[in-house]
Scaffold this motif. Sequence first.
Motif, PDB file in Angstrom:
ATOM      1  N   MET A   1     -19.128 -54.137  19.594  1.00  0.00           N
ATOM      2  CA  MET A   1     -20.054 -54.926  20.351  1.00  0.00           C
ATOM      3  C   MET A   1     -19.088 -55.952  21.210  1.00  0.00           C
ATOM      4  SD  MET A   1     -23.302 -56.332  18.030  1.00  0.00           S
ATOM      5  CE  MET A   1     -24.149 -56.641  19.567  1.00  0.00           C
ATOM      6  N   LYS A   2     -17.759 -55.478  20.667  1.00  0.00           N
ATOM      7  CA  LYS A   2     -17.446 -56.858  21.794  1.00  0.00           C
ATOM      8  C   LYS A   2     -17.452 -56.510  23.340  1.00  0.00           C
ATOM      9  CE  LYS A   2     -15.003 -59.034  19.264  1.00  0.00           C
ATOM     10  NZ  LYS A   2     -14.430 -60.821  19.125  1.00  0.00           N
ATOM     11  N   ASP A   3     -17.429 -57.473  24.157  1.00  0.00           N
ATOM     12  CA  ASP A   3     -17.268 -57.049  25.654  1.00  0.00           C
ATOM     13  C   ASP A   3     -16.525 -58.027  26.177  1.00  0.00           C
ATOM     14  OD1 ASP A   3     -20.331 -56.629  27.813  1.00  0.00           O
ATOM     15  OD2 ASP A   3     -17.953 -55.947  28.070  1.00  0.00           O
ATOM     16  N   LYS A   4     -15.280 -57.413  26.346  1.00  0.00           N
ATOM     17  CA  LYS A   4     -14.253 -58.824  27.231  1.00  0.00           C
ATOM     18  C   LYS A   4     -14.415 -58.665  28.392  1.00  0.00           C
ATOM     19  CE  LYS A   4     -10.864 -57.875  23.601  1.00  0.00           C
ATOM     20  NZ  LYS A   4      -9.436 -57.036  23.329  1.00  0.00           N
ATOM     21  N   ASN A   5     -15.288 -58.216  28.933  1.00  0.00           N
ATOM     22  CA  ASN A   5     -15.365 -58.523  30.237  1.00  0.00           C
ATOM     23  C   ASN A   5     -16.451 -59.131  30.623  1.00  0.00           C
ATOM     24  OD1 ASN A   5     -13.417 -56.906  31.147  1.00  0.00           O
ATOM     25  ND2 ASN A   5     -14.481 -54.884  31.284  1.00  0.00           N
ATOM     26  N   ASP A  74     -21.234 -62.133  20.544  1.00  0.00           N
ATOM     27  CA  ASP A  74     -20.612 -61.220  20.079  1.00  0.00           C
ATOM     28  C   ASP A  74     -20.159 -60.225  19.442  1.00  0.00           C
ATOM     29  OD1 ASP A  74     -18.995 -61.544  22.580  1.00  0.00           O
ATOM     30  OD2 ASP A  74     -16.975 -62.749  22.130  1.00  0.00           O
ATOM     31  N   SER A  75     -20.653 -60.659  18.297  1.00  0.00           N
ATOM     32  CA  SER A  75     -20.671 -59.590  17.564  1.00  0.00           C
ATOM     33  C   SER A  75     -22.264 -59.214  16.171  1.00  0.00           C
ATOM     34  CB  SER A  75     -19.452 -60.199  15.697  1.00  0.00           C
ATOM     35  OG  SER A  75     -19.793 -61.111  15.245  1.00  0.00           O
ATOM     36  N   PHE A  76     -22.084 -58.199  15.464  1.00  0.00           N
ATOM     37  CA  PHE A  76     -23.235 -58.567  15.461  1.00  0.00           C
ATOM     38  C   PHE A  76     -22.947 -58.462  13.473  1.00  0.00           C
ATOM     39  CE2 PHE A  76     -25.179 -55.312  11.938  1.00  0.00           C
ATOM     40  CZ  PHE A  76     -26.422 -54.971  11.833  1.00  0.00           C
ATOM     41  N   SER A  77     -22.512 -59.335  12.642  1.00  0.00           N
ATOM     42  CA  SER A  77     -22.641 -60.355  12.001  1.00  0.00           C
ATOM     43  C   SER A  77     -23.222 -62.005  11.957  1.00  0.00           C
ATOM     44  CB  SER A  77     -21.178 -60.162  10.952  1.00  0.00           C
ATOM     45  OG  SER A  77     -19.753 -60.638  11.784  1.00  0.00           O
ATOM     46  N   VAL A  78     -22.386 -61.933  13.263  1.00  0.00           N
ATOM     47  CA  VAL A  78     -23.240 -64.050  13.604  1.00  0.00           C
ATOM     48  C   VAL A  78     -24.786 -63.275  14.242  1.00  0.00           C
ATOM     49  CG1 VAL A  78     -22.862 -64.759  15.409  1.00  0.00           C
ATOM     50  CG2 VAL A  78     -20.977 -64.227  14.742  1.00  0.00           C
ATOM     51  N   ALA A  79     -24.526 -62.399  15.249  1.00  0.00           N
ATOM     52  CA  ALA A  79     -26.259 -61.969  15.178  1.00  0.00           C
ATOM     53  C   ALA A  79     -27.346 -61.820  14.013  1.00  0.00           C
ATOM     54  CB  ALA A  79     -26.298 -60.945  15.642  1.00  0.00           C
TER      55      ALA A  79
END
Length: 171
Positions: A1-5, A74-79
């Motif tokens: 799920m990371k999207d650095k842009n 940024d992350s599934f676990s945070v969400a």
Amino acid sequence: MKDKNNKNKKEKKILPQIKLKYFTIPQNGQDNFICFQCKKRSTKIGSGNVRVSPPEIRCENCAIKNYAVEEGLDSFSVAASRRRRIFDISYLFQEMVIDRILKEEDKTYKNLSGEEYERAIEIASEMWNDNRVISKEEKWYIEETPSQKEIEEVFNEILDGISLHRVEVLK
């Protein structure tokens, strides 16, 4: 799920799980359905739109992924932790209202009749949904508060200003 842009993404921490006294979080639901979004079989409903025909029911994983996108996480676990927090703070508030009612009526949770339990939940839900009691902004603040003790202190301040024996539930 990371999207650095994607500069709109928020980097947030996983919030600790709220410890509940009376309510439990089901590991699986009872329904066996095909998720509208991912088309996989699931037993735990995460979200849905029942106003369309046929209803669009999504699994827990898709609901969390959608929440991550909506909130720019940024992350599934945070969400997952933050989405769970939305529900759990309302359950914690309900438990605290129940505790106040039990104290005022000199009862125990186990001794509540089904009707008394439903009345307590109805009172707590009406209070939770009444923006005069607790505003959306206060709920957002509470959702971001990592400490359950601090959350309970805020809820106690709110509840200290309300006499629950004067709260009437309309039939």
